[in-house]
Each structure stands twice: as structure tokens, then as C-alpha cells.
Design an enzyme around this catalytic site. Sequence first.
Site, PDB file in Angstrom:
ATOM      1  N   LYS A  27      -6.111  -1.231  -0.682  1.00  0.00           N
ATOM      2  CA  LYS A  27      -6.626  -1.178   0.807  1.00  0.00           C
ATOM      3  C   LYS A  27      -7.496  -2.753   1.634  1.00  0.00           C
ATOM      4  O   LYS A  27      -7.291  -2.380   2.723  1.00  0.00           O
ATOM      5  CB  LYS A  27      -7.929  -0.239   0.495  1.00  0.00           C
ATOM      6  CG  LYS A  27      -7.670   0.743   1.753  1.00  0.00           C
ATOM      7  CD  LYS A  27      -7.288   1.912   1.373  1.00  0.00           C
ATOM      8  CE  LYS A  27      -7.939   3.259   3.642  1.00  0.00           C
ATOM      9  NZ  LYS A  27      -7.089   4.155   2.696  1.00  0.00           N
ATOM     10  N   TYR A  38       1.273  -1.188  -0.141  1.00  0.00           N
ATOM     11  CA  TYR A  38       0.260  -0.369   0.188  1.00  0.00           C
ATOM     12  C   TYR A  38       0.808   1.132   0.040  1.00  0.00           C
ATOM     13  O   TYR A  38       1.992   1.301  -0.734  1.00  0.00           O
ATOM     14  CB  TYR A  38      -1.005   0.196   1.133  1.00  0.00           C
ATOM     15  CG  TYR A  38      -2.422   1.390   1.066  1.00  0.00           C
ATOM     16  CD1 TYR A  38      -3.367   0.869   0.139  1.00  0.00           C
ATOM     17  CD2 TYR A  38      -2.427   1.893   1.533  1.00  0.00           C
ATOM     18  CE1 TYR A  38      -3.840   1.608  -0.461  1.00  0.00           C
ATOM     19  CE2 TYR A  38      -3.263   2.608   1.504  1.00  0.00           C
ATOM     20  CZ  TYR A  38      -4.236   2.193   0.176  1.00  0.00           C
ATOM     21  OH  TYR A  38      -5.353   2.982   0.224  1.00  0.00           O
ATOM     22  N   ALA A  78      -7.322  22.492   2.892  1.00  0.00           N
ATOM     23  CA  ALA A  78      -9.185  22.656   2.897  1.00  0.00           C
ATOM     24  C   ALA A  78      -9.112  21.071   1.748  1.00  0.00           C
ATOM     25  O   ALA A  78     -11.165  21.561   1.881  1.00  0.00           O
ATOM     26  CB  ALA A  78      -9.902  23.385   2.653  1.00  0.00           C
ATOM     27  N   GLY A  79      -9.031  19.984   1.631  1.00  0.00           N
ATOM     28  CA  GLY A  79      -9.873  19.037   0.746  1.00  0.00           C
ATOM     29  C   GLY A  79     -10.685  18.330   1.261  1.00  0.00           C
ATOM     30  O   GLY A  79     -10.902  18.581   2.541  1.00  0.00           O
ATOM     31  N   THR A  80     -10.891  17.052   0.979  1.00  0.00           N
ATOM     32  CA  THR A  80     -11.202  15.809   1.459  1.00  0.00           C
ATOM     33  C   THR A  80     -10.730  15.997   2.953  1.00  0.00           C
ATOM     34  O   THR A  80     -11.407  15.614   3.853  1.00  0.00           O
ATOM     35  CB  THR A  80     -11.118  14.595   0.117  1.00  0.00           C
ATOM     36  OG1 THR A  80     -12.485  15.376  -0.456  1.00  0.00           O
ATOM     37  CG2 THR A  80     -12.321  13.923   0.858  1.00  0.00           C
ATOM     38  N   GLU A 108     -14.134   5.503  -1.520  1.00  0.00           N
ATOM     39  CA  GLU A 108     -12.380   5.509  -1.253  1.00  0.00           C
ATOM     40  C   GLU A 108     -11.040   6.348  -2.511  1.00  0.00           C
ATOM     41  O   GLU A 108     -11.864   6.345  -3.843  1.00  0.00           O
ATOM     42  CB  GLU A 108     -11.279   4.172  -0.783  1.00  0.00           C
ATOM     43  CG  GLU A 108     -10.125   4.783  -1.052  1.00  0.00           C
ATOM     44  CD  GLU A 108      -9.636   4.712   0.141  1.00  0.00           C
ATOM     45  OE1 GLU A 108      -8.064   5.346   0.664  1.00  0.00           O
ATOM     46  OE2 GLU A 108     -10.025   4.181   1.272  1.00  0.00           O
ATOM     47  N   ASP A 109     -11.117   7.455  -2.214  1.00  0.00           N
ATOM     48  CA  ASP A 109     -10.441   8.391  -3.273  1.00  0.00           C
ATOM     49  C   ASP A 109     -11.197   8.874  -4.417  1.00  0.00           C
ATOM     50  O   ASP A 109     -10.889   9.269  -5.480  1.00  0.00           O
ATOM     51  CB  ASP A 109      -9.213   7.381  -4.219  1.00  0.00           C
ATOM     52  CG  ASP A 109      -7.791   7.654  -2.604  1.00  0.00           C
ATOM     53  OD1 ASP A 109      -7.699   8.243  -2.067  1.00  0.00           O
ATOM     54  OD2 ASP A 109      -6.693   6.340  -3.577  1.00  0.00           O
ATOM     55  N   ASN A 128      -3.858   5.134   8.635  1.00  0.00           N
ATOM     56  CA  ASN A 128      -5.091   5.010   8.254  1.00  0.00           C
ATOM     57  C   ASN A 128      -5.260   3.511   8.900  1.00  0.00           C
ATOM     58  O   ASN A 128      -6.490   2.290   9.181  1.00  0.00           O
ATOM     59  CB  ASN A 128      -6.161   5.146   7.222  1.00  0.00           C
ATOM     60  CG  ASN A 128      -6.643   7.002   7.403  1.00  0.00           C
ATOM     61  OD1 ASN A 128      -5.882   7.230   7.935  1.00  0.00           O
ATOM     62  ND2 ASN A 128      -7.613   7.224   6.136  1.00  0.00           N
TER      63      ASN A 128
END
Length: 547
Positions: free
Chosen positions: A167, A93, A295-297, A238-239, A452
Site C-alpha cells: 500500500k 497490490y 456490514a463489516g468495516t 489498514e486491514d 482506493n
Amino acid sequence: MTLKTGLDCLNDPLLNKGTAFSTEERIQYQLEGLIPPIIETIEQQAARIEHQISSLPSAIHKHQLLTNLYNENRTLYYYMVTKNVTEYLPIIYTPTIGDAVMSYHTDYTAPDDALFIDAFAPEQLTTTLQNYANNHTNIDMIIVTDGEGVLGIGDWGVNGVKIAIGKLAVYTVAAGLAPERVLPIIIDAGTNNEVLLNDPRYLGHKRPRLSETAYDNFIASFVDAIKTTFPNAILHWEDFGRANASRILQNYRHKICTFNDDIQGTGAMVVAAALATINVSKIPLSKQKIIIFGAGTAGIGIADQLSGELMRETGLSFEEAKKQFYLVDRAGLVLDNMSDLTIGQTKYAHSPADWEGTSTKTLEQLVELIQPTMLIGCSGVAGAFTEHLIRKMAAHTERPAILPLSNPTKLAEATAEDLINWTDGKALIVTGSPSKPVVFQDTTYEIGQANNALLYPGLGLGAVVTRSKYITDGMLAAASKAVANQISAVKPGAALLPHVSTLRETSRQVAIAVANQAISEKLHQVEMDNVTTAVELEMWQPTYKGV
């Protein structure tokens, strides 16, 4: 499926044992002559693969070898990674997965048991899912991506399937979700990546991404179809691009058992890191001033989880709690008169009137004005935390909490070594990628990683065990505290978060905490006498069993 020949065993990675098939199995499944005659243990097989990996020149070559093993012998693959988790997790990963994504269309050899869904052909959706369900019935966990916001590298379209595969592998390594009960999905909704659009080898549609309306309509159909085909599955997003990610989560989090790891998982992991720094600095969350650079996701998810924890601790309203958070994006401090703000950014935007006569355009100016106690980076802007900026922060905070979380390593806002040196060892540091220990003035500083992987596998397992109706803020908070409670950082230089070598045990503790929280919120749909026992029984072990 009824096994008819030995080739059925050898060609199914969930059944294949390679040279570990016993004499009885070789006779029963007509394997004589199809594999070498020597019978090996899984340990002997692993030793051979470890030797092969050690001789390879780069991380991406090692990733490719392990991917080949994944497609040949899933049990041996998971035995290998679990045994060598500290060394191999960064290979399967982050950070290596970023390179694997970018080269997916050139290196492609097999679909890796993923499901490819065509958003430009919605009429095929039900058939596509059923094609998979015909051979894979009991799915507990689905990771879905559309490849628009991959790590810090952007829009990689169908190549993003590697993210879902990698993941889910971590789910199995960390929390023991059985490999036959997980499903990686890529939604091909187009791509705006010109490199891919112009590359004849690209394996996705060479079309711009769907419009918002068409996209939302497809996602609605997708969710309905998943509920019908895989009714017990948790849907892990995810993503996705940051606007789509926020909107999808808002639309479905109270309707199905779902969560977005980039938003909620990252946020919950940073809460764990923040709680760990607070245990050392003794500055309670209610007294913290927190700048989030990016300040994104991910940044919004961090703000949501930290503000939620603050409200739970203090009883503050959101309007009161959000005053302690300062989100900074490309244009500087997020202000409510800016155009094109996302829903999440709007929640935390400050009033320009409060900053009249001051410049809020640069991070350095804001550090001087705000005097933060905690600085969090999720921007993907390498080197954004400069020496001058960090020295300013350290001048007004005795134990500054500094979390450069962007990954892979080349995108980190600062290195742990620089931060230790610039603050004379006072900084409380958590990084996003693995970091080597730093020696400063005879003290060795172990650097905790806000990975994570320490949180989301246990979160998912706790929800699976209880068949939780939803994944709530309370369950995320329980996961954060369970991670933070694994460490007591009393020794100078001690890491603030658990080491990845403890991944299995940390995931077990997180799952137990999450399951108990789900039960306390009456979200569980199965009864159990003992949560710990139920969690442990659900954790699959990579050992060979009868075919």
C-alpha cells in the site's frame, strides 16, 4: 551515514543505481570491478526487467521479481511501476497481494524495510521504534496493520506486513511520497489462524490474539510512542479486524492525524463512484435507496461516507439520512435486536417493528421489498448478486447502480459482463477489481474500478503538504468529489471512474482538493502561497540523483 565503500551504495536500495552509476561515481565510491563496466540509463535497465517479467508464468512470480527489485534498487522499482502502472499495479497490490500475503512465511527472504512490532513485549516498543528512527528520520506516512482482516482472506497475522509494504508503494507511485519518508509497520498481536499456528515456518508468535483490554492498552502505548518518535507522520490504519478497526478510529481520529482506509478510504471511494452513477442516472442522492451487502468495516465506512455526503447536501439529520441505507450481513438485514452488533452496525440497524410480518433473511427478499436504486457489495461472498436478484432490481429501476466491490476478483459478488447482460446494458457498474471491457449489442462498456488507489494517495499527500492536524469528513468529501470530477461519462459505455493509467494526475488533483479543504477548515500547520505548486513540489520522481 558516511559512505565508506562501494558496497554501501550497492547494499542500500535507496542509493543503489546498479549499472547506472556514472564513471565519476564509480571512482568516487570505489565501485570499479563491483559491477559490470557498461554504464546504462534507467530506461535500459527497465527494458531488461520488463523482459524478465514478461517471461514469468504467473502474477505471483512477477510480484516476487518486483519485490526483489524493491529490495535492491528502489528508484528503478518505482520507475518501472510508474511507467507500467496499468499492468504492474495489480501485481504489486490487489489482487496479487492476497497470494503474496498467504505465502509470505514460506517465501520470506528479506524484511522489505518494514518494522516488526511485538505486542507481547510492550517494554520493547520504544527501543524498536528508535532502532528504525536511527536510520530513517523524516517519516511522513506510516501504514500499520495487525493482519487480522486482510482484504477478503481474513487473519494472516505477521504475513499482513505485505499489505503495508504494498500500500505504501502505491502512495509513492500515485502521489509521489518519497520512498525514504514512508514506513510500513506490522504489529504482531498473535493470530487465530490455525494454519499459521500449526506451521513451523510461520514468522510470528504462535499465540492467540490479545484480549481486547490488553490490545487497546498496547495500541494506546503504540500511538504515544509513534507521536514521540515520528511526530510529523500520518498514521494510516489498514486491514485490522472490524471491531478493532472501528474502535481505534473512534478513539484517535480527533486526537492525531490519522485515518483508516478500509473504513474511510473505501467509503470515500464509493462516494466518488456513487456520485458518478448519479451523474448518469439523474437520481439525486436524496432519492436513492441503498442496500449495502456486507456490514463489516468496509460496509460501515461506505454507509458513513454516503450518509455524511447526504447530510451535507440536504441538511438532514443523521437519524433521517440513515433511513435510506439498508445494511445486510450474514443474518440478513441488520436489526437492532441482533446480538454482537459492532458500534457501526448499531448506528444503521433498523427496528424489527418496521419489518414485522416480512422476512429479511436473504438479500433477494430484501431487493424485492426495498426496491433499491443502488446495490453495493463488500461482502466477499462470490456470486451473491444472482441473475434473478439483478433482474428484479432492474425491473423497477431504469438505470440501477450496481457496485460489486469485493476483491480479489474471485470474491466479487458478480462480474461486470453478467451484470451488463442481465440488465440489457442499463446497469451503471463499478467493480472492486479490474474488469475487461464488455461488448453488448454493439456498445463497448468500459468498467470503472473503485480502486482506493485513486483516492487515498492524494488524500495522504494533501494532508502531508499542509501538515494537517486531523483528517476530517470534509477532507474525505473533497477527495471523493475530486475523483468523480475527473470523468464526464456522457458517451454510452464510458467508464464511470478514472482509469488507473491516470493515477498520478488523479492523485495530484485529489491532493490539491484535500489541501485546500484542510486550509479552509484551518487544520493546516504550514503556510503556502500556492497549493498547486506546493503539491507538485512534494511529488517525488523516480529518477537517479547524486549519491
